[in-house]
Design an enzyme around this catalytic site. Structure first.
Site, PDB file in Angstrom:
ATOM      1  CB  SER A 562     -32.326  48.258  -7.322  1.00 21.79           C
ATOM      2  OG  SER A 562     -30.761  47.865  -6.362  1.00 21.79           O
ATOM      3  CB  SER A 688     -26.354  54.765  -3.182  1.00 22.65           C
ATOM      4  OG  SER A 688     -25.692  55.416  -3.850  1.00 22.65           O
ATOM      5  CG  ASN A 691     -23.465  50.673   1.683  1.00 23.81           C
ATOM      6  OD1 ASN A 691     -22.755  49.033   1.528  1.00 23.81           O
ATOM      7  ND2 ASN A 691     -23.362  51.191   2.210  1.00 23.81           N
ATOM      8  CE1 TYR A 692     -30.359  51.193   1.856  1.00 24.57           C
ATOM      9  CE2 TYR A 692     -28.410  52.536   1.652  1.00 24.57           C
ATOM     10  CZ  TYR A 692     -29.223  51.649   2.402  1.00 24.57           C
ATOM     11  OH  TYR A 692     -29.700  51.917   3.765  1.00 24.57           O
ATOM     12  CG  LEU A 693     -27.451  51.696  -6.393  1.00 22.94           C
ATOM     13  CD1 LEU A 693     -26.209  52.790  -7.197  1.00 22.94           C
ATOM     14  CD2 LEU A 693     -28.762  51.783  -6.551  1.00 22.94           C
TER      15      LEU A 693
END
Length: 734
Positions: A562, A688, A691-693
């Site tokens: 992020s 991403s 799930n990750y940002l």
């Protein structure tokens, strides 16, 4: 007088031609090799065209050359005089008649000629009539153009529908949250949907063993069909897949079948495979009405099993259909590929629902394994699958309250890490000098997780899954040390299979303390030995949670992803760019995160073709732009030469200028698209992004850059991140 003189001239011309043709015949009668060639050509090309005669007679002697020149002069003379088409046609017919009579063939009478001409005309007309008839039978249906009022009405209807959806949406993020641990207070659902039972093969579809027909028991036949369905797939050629399948298949056979079937190589599944293919083709060939009937039947299943009541709100269930039995494939070279995934029975399933609600009824003649009322978990049903022994769950959809709250909490924990990440980094750098080996190993592992966004990795039993590793389970064989490489000192080369058997390959310069410690960890170890032999994921996460509540190795990965996106967006984006260029900048920032997290993919099969199509469109658009610019230049020139103002010419110039601008914008958009596609060929941006940002970073960027959120997230993603879209302001910072 003019007509009479023309007629006399025509008569003389005809006489000359007849003489030339008879001379040519006389010249050819003495065994001239050109005789047959010229006559054949004349029969084929009887339209009287001088050019065709000239082409055929080219290899002739000097006398034929003379004829060729005379014919050229004749054709030029006729062209100059400007004779009508009818006269030319009449002359050509007369020439043909003279030529035919010279060959000893009886010419057609006037009556016969007129009949033949009528037949030719009729034959020319017939195809046209047929085409017309076919066109009448299959008329081209053109969609009527909508008026401006209809287009505006459709837009208003779409906006109204969108507003209604927004109003009906459960804005759970605006409600008070439950006490810690409680996920819901009321939960009611109808349980999972079971796949249909196996239907035996038709009597005319046979399995053969060693060339002889063999009738299988139902259980063995079902598993045999699983293998037959995959005959055209490379899996069935793999040794591990075949061995695992045969072992599990024999378990489903009767004692008598096991005595007979002892070698997979002697099994013939071809008729079963053909039966499966026919079923697939029949499904594709269903009529529109049959497909609609199937769709309606599926919708009834969704209406019954696809929704639940969560705290008196209707929520969509994500995976309510149980997976049917089949053969396990796995990712990469999985050691368990080919094993039988057994049919899930109600007796295997634990149901979770509210105390006040009525538990779902199991299928007739069955019962649930257990019924629970646990409101501290988010799953509706669970069971243990037989291949890997992992627990599977039925959960709510991604846009549900439970999933949204989980995402929100995840990103909030990652945001908290921002305030203490510097002190954590100072701590693990100090621990690199620790006298305890376990502390040093933990410090190096944290360094890798922080700087390279590696997954922590989990301990696995030997042979249980594919040979995939994470940071804590790295082996000596996965690491190569270089004192100097490509102008950098202290370089660590990583090469291993990560999650989903995706290869991680990277050469990274590290600080000297880390490099020396890795050398120390590798001393007196074999290639198959663990690099961090005194560390595991549980110990690492326990240490991290002592540094910050809720901190794990995965939180580090989310934080780094992020914060990288936010920094890249600030560096790459220019507010003066158009929307296409801003989107390219966003995708480049997203790509930096995907590379950091090793989110790779194989290039799509249609990549080369789609890129070729796009490049051809770009070329065509460039030509269109050049033409538009030329037209604009001419229009401006014409306006300038007029001197006095002309409103019509001015409006034409404005239209041409608008066309040039439109072409330029479209060309830029296509070129940006081509660049973006090429750069993302082997990078998976979606993983991403979902799930990750932190979605609030993207929402704030869209608001700051005047980019519609629809350009970043599709409808499903907007529903998933509705909480972030609603609550985020333009000044949000991760």
């Amino acid at each position: 007088m003019g007509r009479e003189s023309d007629a006399k001239g025509d008569a003389k011309l005809k006489q000359k031609k007849l003489k030339r043709l008879s001379d040519r015949e006389n010249a050819g009668s003495g065994g001239d090799p050109m005789k047959k060639r010229s006559s054949k050509s004349k029969e084929k090309n009887n339209d009287g065209s001088p050019e065709q005669v000239r082409d055929v007679l080219e290899p002739a002697s000097s006398s034929s050359d003379l004829v060729k020149l005379e014919l050229q002069d004749d054709f030029t003379e006729r062209k100059k005089r400007g004779l009508k088409r009818k006269r030319v046609k009449d002359e050509s017919m007369e020439e043909e008649a003279a030529f035919v009579s010279g060959r000893g063939i009886k010419p057609l009478s006037d009556k016969e000629a007129s009949e033949e001409e009528a037949q030719k005309k009729e034959s020319k007309k017939k195809p046209k009539k047929t085409v017309k008839k076919e066109e009448e039978e299959q008329p081209v249906i053109k969609k009527p153009k909508r008026s401006k009022e209809e287009i505006e009405e459709a837009k208003m209807l779409k906006m109204k529908k969108k507003e209604e959806e927004e109003q009906s949406r459960w804005r759970w993020w605006e409600e008070e949250r439950y006490e810690d641990g409680v996920k819901w207070k009321c939960l009611e659902h109808n349980g999972p949907y079971f796949p249909p039972e196996y239907q035996p093969l038709p009597y005319n579809v046979h399995f053969f063993y060693n060339g002889k027909k063999m009738k299988l028991s139902l259980a063995a036949e079902e598993v045999a069909l699983f293998f037959a369905q995959m005959l055209d797939h490379e899996y069935t050629t793999k040794k591990v897949f075949r061995e695992n399948f045969f072992r599990d298949w024999r378990k489903e056979m009767t004692h008598q079948e096991r005595l007979v079937i002892t070698d997979l190589e002697k099994c013939d599944f071809r008729e079963l495979h053909a039966f499966h293919k026919d079923k697939v083709e029949a499904r594709k060939a269903l009529s529109k009405e049959e497909k609609q009937a199937q769709k309606d039947a599926n919708q009834k299943i969704v209406d019954k099993y696809g929704f639940c009541l969560l705290d008196n709100h209707r929520e969509r269930i994500g995976n309510f259909k149980l997976e049917p039995p089949g053969l396990f494939r796995g990712r990469g070279e999985h050691p368990k590929q080919g094993m039988l995934k057994k049919r899930i029975q109600p007796e295997d399933i634990i149901i979770n629902c509210g105390k006040e609600s009525k538990p779902p009824a199991p299928p007739a003649g069955h019962h649930w394994k257990e019924v629970r009322h646990d409101n501290t978990v988010t799953w509706l049903a669970s069971w243990t699958e037989n291949v890997q022994g992992s627990i599977k769950y039925i959960m709510l959809n991604a846009n549900s309250k439970l999933k949204g709250e989980k995402d929100w909490e995840k990103y909030e924990v990652a945001r908290k890490l921002k305030s203490c990440v510097d002190s954590i980094r100072d701590g693990y750098l100090r621990d690199l000098k620790s006298k305890q080996m376990v502390t040093r190993q933990r410090a190096v592992a944290l360094y890798f997780i922080d700087k390279l966004a590696l997954r922590a990795g989990n301990e696995k039993e030997e042979g249980e899954t594919a040979d995939t590793v994470g940071c804590c389970s790295l082996r000596v064989e996965h690491i190569t040390l270089h004192d100097e490489l490509d102008g950098n000192e202290c370089v660590v080369e990583f090469d291993f299979l990560g999650k989903d058997s995706i290869r991680y390959y990277n050469k990274v310069p590290v600080i000297k303390k880390v490099f020396k410690n890795i050398k120390l960890f590798m001393e007196n170890k074999d290639p198959g030995d663990e690099l961090f032999d005194r560390l595991n994921t549980a110990l690492l996460n326990k240490h991290l949670s002592s540094l910050m509540p809720g901190l794990t190795a995965k939180v580090f990965r989310t934080y780094n992803a992020s914060i990288t996106l936010q920094q890249q967006l600030q560096q790459l984006t220019n507010k003066a760019d158009n929307v296409a260029e801003k989107l390219l900048s966003y995708n480049r920032a997203n790509r930096a995160v995907a590379i950091l997290c090793n989110h790779q993919r194989a290039p799509p099969k249609t990549f080369e073709q789609s890129m070729a199509n796009l490049h051809s469109k770009i070329v065509a658009r460039k030509e269109q732009l050049a033409l538009a610019k030329t037209e604009l230049k001419l229009a401006k020139k014409e306006l300038k030469t007029r001197g006095s103002p002309d409103s019509k010419l001015q409006s034409m110039v404005d239209r041409k200028a608008a066309a040039v601008k439109r072409c330029e914008d479209q060309l830029l958009k296509m070129e940006v698209q081509a660049t973006d596609r090429e750069e993302n060929k082997q990078i998976a941006l979606g993983t991403s992004k979902l799930n990750y940002l932190d979605p609030r970073i993207s929402v704030a960027w869209c608001k700051n850059m005047d980019v519609p959120i629809e350009k970043i997230y599709n409808k499903t993603q907007r529903e998933k991140f509705a909480w972030a879209i609603d609550m985020t302001e333009a000044d949000f910072e991760f």
